[in-house]
Design an enzyme around this catalytic site. Sequence first.
Site, short mmCIF file in Angstrom:
data_model
loop_
_atom_site.label_atom_id
_atom_site.label_comp_id
_atom_site.label_asym_id
_atom_site.label_seq_id
_atom_site.Cartn_x
_atom_site.Cartn_y
_atom_site.Cartn_z
N ASP A 28 3.74 -51.93 -1.69
CA ASP A 28 3.81 -53.39 -1.87
C ASP A 28 3.86 -54.10 -0.51
O ASP A 28 3.80 -55.33 -0.45
CB ASP A 28 5.08 -53.77 -2.66
CG ASP A 28 4.77 -54.16 -4.09
OD1 ASP A 28 3.58 -54.37 -4.39
OD2 ASP A 28 5.71 -54.27 -4.89
N LYS A 40 0.87 -50.97 -14.41
CA LYS A 40 0.62 -50.26 -13.15
C LYS A 40 0.51 -48.76 -13.41
O LYS A 40 -0.37 -48.08 -12.89
CB LYS A 40 1.75 -50.55 -12.15
CG LYS A 40 1.69 -51.97 -11.60
CD LYS A 40 2.96 -52.40 -10.89
CE LYS A 40 2.87 -53.88 -10.54
NZ LYS A 40 4.12 -54.44 -10.03
N GLN A 97 10.11 -52.24 -8.63
CA GLN A 97 9.77 -53.51 -9.28
C GLN A 97 10.87 -54.54 -9.01
O GLN A 97 12.04 -54.31 -9.31
CB GLN A 97 9.58 -53.28 -10.80
CG GLN A 97 9.09 -54.50 -11.54
CD GLN A 97 7.65 -54.90 -11.16
OE1 GLN A 97 6.78 -54.05 -10.98
NE2 GLN A 97 7.41 -56.19 -11.01
#
Length: 295
Positions: A121, A54, A98
Amino acid sequence: MSAVVIDGKASAARLREKIAARTAELKSVHGIVPGLATVLVGNDPASEVYVRNKRKTAEAIGFKSVHVELPATVSQDELLAQVKALGADPTVHGILVQLPLPGHLDEAAVLDALDPAKDVDALTPTNAGLLMSGRAHLVSCTPVGVMLLLKEYVGDIAGKEALVIGRSLLFGKPAAQLLLAANATVTMAHSRSRDLPGLARRADILVAAIGKPEFVKGDWIKSGAVVIDVGINRVNAGEGKTRLVGDVDYEGAKKVAGAITPVPGGVGAMTIVCLMHNTLIAACAQNRLPLPSAL
Ligand code: NAP
């Protein structure tokens, strides 16, 4: 008959170019550099690889990349303080924590501490609720990637029967919402669903996000259906090697389906690029500029 193979890599590369062009324009016209912060807690090898990819993609596109690495032993308070500090940093437009987090940390509390405007997200209750209301601009990355592939390979899906197997917050639920918003007739299946093969045989669009290697069999697929395989499973390939397979028996399904995503090279290729797209959207929204739309 053999299905059309949906090339997620090629679609992702095209979207990535569009994002890079808009990023360059944001910088030259408005002096804005989209900033993506990644937060990694502990040393899980898979999470380390995901976060590294990422960050690399963000930098290659021209974003500012900020990385916070915390030990697996970090306290809840320290993690919350870091997330809030990133929320207050005006050069950071998107924050990605994460997951999964080590067991002693409360994931829900961490999501609650995330500024929804920077939740790239789209896991906060605010963004999940906005999606339900048809008003979200930050939507979970993998479902958006799936919709972009459907748009490109199928076009209008109004009235089609779509089956989503899996009901996670990360994928299944937002994917069903997006399919519904695109006027498909949506069925959601999960581990308690009865007669999954029967449900699958009705589906014009079958989306599998289960996390079980080759669980969906070729003879469950309706002739000509579009099969979207979200699963990423590492299996033993003999001689000490492993390989990636999806949640669908690819070879079996390919003989019956009209189109199918391979694993790897299908949905997975879209996810990171859609995360970059969300970061660009967040940067534009925070600067009151028109929002880019890939969907
Ligand atoms: P998850 O949170 O573990 O959810 C799995 C879902 O599958 C659950 O809703 C579960 O039902 C359902 N399920 C489990 N066994 C089943 C069965 N026998 N029959 C029917 N449904 C069953 O997983 P996830 O995060 O959604 O991820 C699913 C898969 O997609 C994984 O392989 C993951 O690696 C992959 N994934 C890929 C990407 C990408 O970028 N390509 C992104 C996200 C996820 P219950 O709710 O009843 O337990």
